[in-house]
Motif scaffolding. Structure first.
Motif, PDB file in Angstrom:
ATOM      1  N   CYS A  54       0.836  -1.195   0.000  1.00 37.72           N
ATOM      2  CA  CYS A  54       0.000   0.000   0.000  1.00 37.72           C
ATOM      3  C   CYS A  54       0.874   1.250   0.000  1.00 37.72           C
ATOM      4  CB  CYS A  54      -0.912   0.027   1.226  1.00 37.72           C
ATOM      5  SG  CYS A  54      -2.171  -1.266   1.236  1.00 37.72           S
ATOM      6  N   GLU A  60      -2.400  -6.348   2.511  1.00 35.92           N
ATOM      7  CA  GLU A  60      -2.021  -5.748   1.234  1.00 35.92           C
ATOM      8  C   GLU A  60      -2.135  -6.710   0.054  1.00 35.92           C
ATOM      9  OE1 GLU A  60       1.882  -4.247   1.969  1.00 35.92           O
ATOM     10  OE2 GLU A  60       1.150  -2.531   3.130  1.00 35.92           O
ATOM     11  N   CYS A  62      -6.358   0.034  -1.774  1.00 35.77           N
ATOM     12  CA  CYS A  62      -5.619  -0.959  -0.997  1.00 35.77           C
ATOM     13  C   CYS A  62      -6.073  -0.891   0.455  1.00 35.77           C
ATOM     14  CB  CYS A  62      -4.119  -0.677  -1.076  1.00 35.77           C
ATOM     15  SG  CYS A  62      -3.083  -1.879  -0.186  1.00 35.77           S
ATOM     16  N   GLN A 101      -2.899   0.240  -4.089  1.00 42.21           N
ATOM     17  CA  GLN A 101      -2.145  -1.014  -4.107  1.00 42.21           C
ATOM     18  C   GLN A 101      -1.285  -1.104  -5.369  1.00 42.21           C
ATOM     19  OE1 GLN A 101      -3.931  -4.818  -5.301  1.00 42.21           O
ATOM     20  NE2 GLN A 101      -3.468  -5.560  -3.240  1.00 42.21           N
TER      21      GLN A 101
END
Length: 565
Positions: free
Chosen positions: A29, A102, A97, A51
């Motif tokens: 992220c 993640e 994200c 992300q």
């Protein structure tokens, strides 16, 4: 609601998601760059944490921004071909994200892709640019393809069946797309059919309202299953009414007793009278809420997704409701003022016992006590109104602060109450130590201490009676602050596990409870907001002077009536 929008949806996805994303680089992220947000993704969105690498293979924001820049003509306001295109492209190239997991991939819903393709393909053909294979709509899930391990950003109303029935010209039952032709002239499509129905609110058990309740235009419907079974909310409303009525009677008795004999109550005792006055107004605010039922905390508005559909949502940031404003003043303002009068009680007690100030010396400082007790809550109240941090509390039918916004609860409620509590307990401790020291000194000199001991016991009893509910109330606010996300995740999880629309207030019938302890918590919380007012009534009533004064008053009125006859 602020706290129950995309971050909650993403959190639910995290709880259900178990398959990691394979990528050359580990997904991570990062904050969205200001350049992309200002140049291309200018719409009001949840694009905060992104992300990368994204699911299109871009390793970083710079690569994604360069690719997204190729759609600048389509995204430009003067040639915008679809209101959903910006949302679709930005959430595709700059995917949201969730920092705590993640590996989760969040894609736009397929409806966003299909409408963007339908409305923009002809324009792209005009520029000799075909619809990219990377944006093949088959790669995006429908809103009703709810595998609990994955979700998408979009409106859950547009399920596959609903979309095919509503827009057969976009996609037929065999998933065949039309072949765009190069138009003779560029025309913008009619935005009324689809684009106007889409809002930035994910609508997982929420309403996409046409009033700016918050940055997402999301509102929680009244009678939503988020509050649990209706029997629970009914119990809470009557529970609040009973305690508010008792508190109102007790504090009214205290105020009337003071009006009959004002000279009797001098500082430090007079601070208790003003505290009782505060709880008289607080109880009045709760009773007002019960009298008007949902009319104060709920607002009728239009649902942007359900065309021409009325929806009743819990108020958030609404400054056009006079009754809500008045009720906030009665409950919030006087709650803070009551804490401050308790602080002043302990301060004046310390001045009298520890520093040996007389009643007259303390009374000379009364104007400063009033400035602090009434002005400090007024400043906070003004800030709340100016920032529109007013929330409706559907369970108690009151307008308060922080019912949905943890930040508001933290800064406007928990913070001030803890500060007042610490200062008050400090003065209470100093007063207790000073009183014990004075009592020991008087015993040593052989002087009588009966009156002093009586005063010590009475003021100490009230301070303890106040501090116990105050401690529990602050604990309740802290518990709510840290448990609310759990309740919201449970609610959204329930909505995702049911058929579409199952969490609509008008369709819901069940006994869903986000947290089994929520009912008990609310019973205690509202009780602690009102029970202190009862302690002021007992403090005044448990006095021989109070009883004798009322007996004299009643006898006097009786004799007056007999004389008149």
């Amino acid at each position: 609601m602020r706290a129950m929008v995309l971050p909650v949806v993403v959190l639910v996805l995290v709880l259900f998601h178990s398959e990691p994303v394979s990528s050359i680089m580990a997904a991570h992220c990062e904050k969205m760059g200001q350049k992309a947000q200002e140049d291309l993704c200018t719409f009001e969105s949840n694009l905060t944490n992104l992300q990368f690498p994204n699911f299109l293979g871009h390793e970083n924001q710079e690569d994604a921004y360069t690719a997204l820049k190729g759609y600048e003509v389509l995204l430009a306001s003067q040639s915008k071909c679809s209101d959903s295109l910006a949302i679709f492209l930005c959430h595709t190239y700059m995917p949201v994200c969730y920092p705590e997991d993640e590996s989760v991939i969040i894609k736009p819903c397929r409806a966003e892709c299909e409408m963007s393709r339908y409305n923009c393909s002809s324009l792209m053909v005009h520029y000799s640019y075909p619809w990219p294979d990377d944006l093949n709509c088959d790669n995006f899930p429908w809103a009703d393809e709810v595998d609990p391990r994955m979700w998408c950003i979009g409106d859950p109303v547009w399920t596959k069946k609903h979309f095919l029935e509503t827009f057969p010209e976009v996609l037929n039952a065999s998933n065949s797309h039309y072949t765009p032709v190069k138009p003779d002239s560029l025309t913008k499509p009619d935005p009324e059919r689809y684009a106007a129905k889409f809002g930035n609110c994910p609508r997982i058990g929420l309403a996409n309202v046409d009033h700016s309740f918050n940055e997402y235009n999301c509102g929680l419907p009244c009678n939503s299953p988020y509050y649990g079974p209706k029997s629970n909310t009914t119990l809470l409303k009557y529970w609040v009414l009973v305690w508010a009525s008792l508190c109102c009677l007790a504090t009214l008795f205290v105020v009337m007793t003071f009006l009959f004999d004002q000279q009797r109550f001098r500082y430090p005792e007079r601070a208790i009278i003003f505290g009782a006055l505060c709880y008289l107004f607080i109880s009045g605010g709760f009773i007002l809420g019960f009298g008007f039922n949902e009319d104060i905390v709920c607002a009728n508005t239009k649902d942007q997704v359900k065309t021409n559909a009325n929806v009743s949502v819990v108020r958030q940031g609404d400054d056009h409701a006079p009754l809500c404003f008045i009720q906030l003043f009665l409950v919030y303002y006087f709650l803070l003022a009551s804490f401050l009068w308790w602080v002043i009680l302990n301060l004046t007690w310390f001045l009298a016992a520890g520093l040996k100030w007389g009643h007259e010396a303390i009374a000379l400082k009364a104007k400063y006590f009033h400035v602090v007790a009434w002005v400090v809550p007024a400043i906070l109240f003004t800030i709340i109104c100016s920032t529109k941090a007013i929330d409706g509390d559907f369970q108690a039918n009151i307008c308060f602060v922080g019912s949905f916004d943890n930040a508001a609860l933290q800064f406007y409620v928990i913070g001030p109450l803890i500060l007042f509590y610490v200062v008050g307990m400090t003065f209470l401790g100093l007063g207790m130590v000073s009183m014990c020291s004075v009592r020991h000194e008087l015993h040593t000199t052989g002087k009588k201490t009966d009156k002093l001991e009586t005063l010590m016991i009475r003021i100490g009893m009230f301070s303890v009676l106040y501090s116990i509910p105050a401690t529990i109330l602050i604990s309740c606010f802290l518990y709510e602050r840290f448990q609310r996300s759990k309740w919201e995740v449970g609610y959204v999880s329930h909505c995702l596990s049911e058929r579409p629309g199952a969490c609509d207030a008008d369709k819901y019938s069940g006994d869903f409870v986000a947290d089994p302890t929520q009912l008990t918590f609310n019973l205690i919380k509202y009780l602690m907001m009102l029970v202190t007012g009862l302690s002021t009534g007992f403090w005044v009533l448990l006095s021989f002077k109070t009883v004798s004064n009322w007996v004299k008053l009643l006898k006097c009125r009786s004799k007056t009536s007999e004389t008149a006859v």
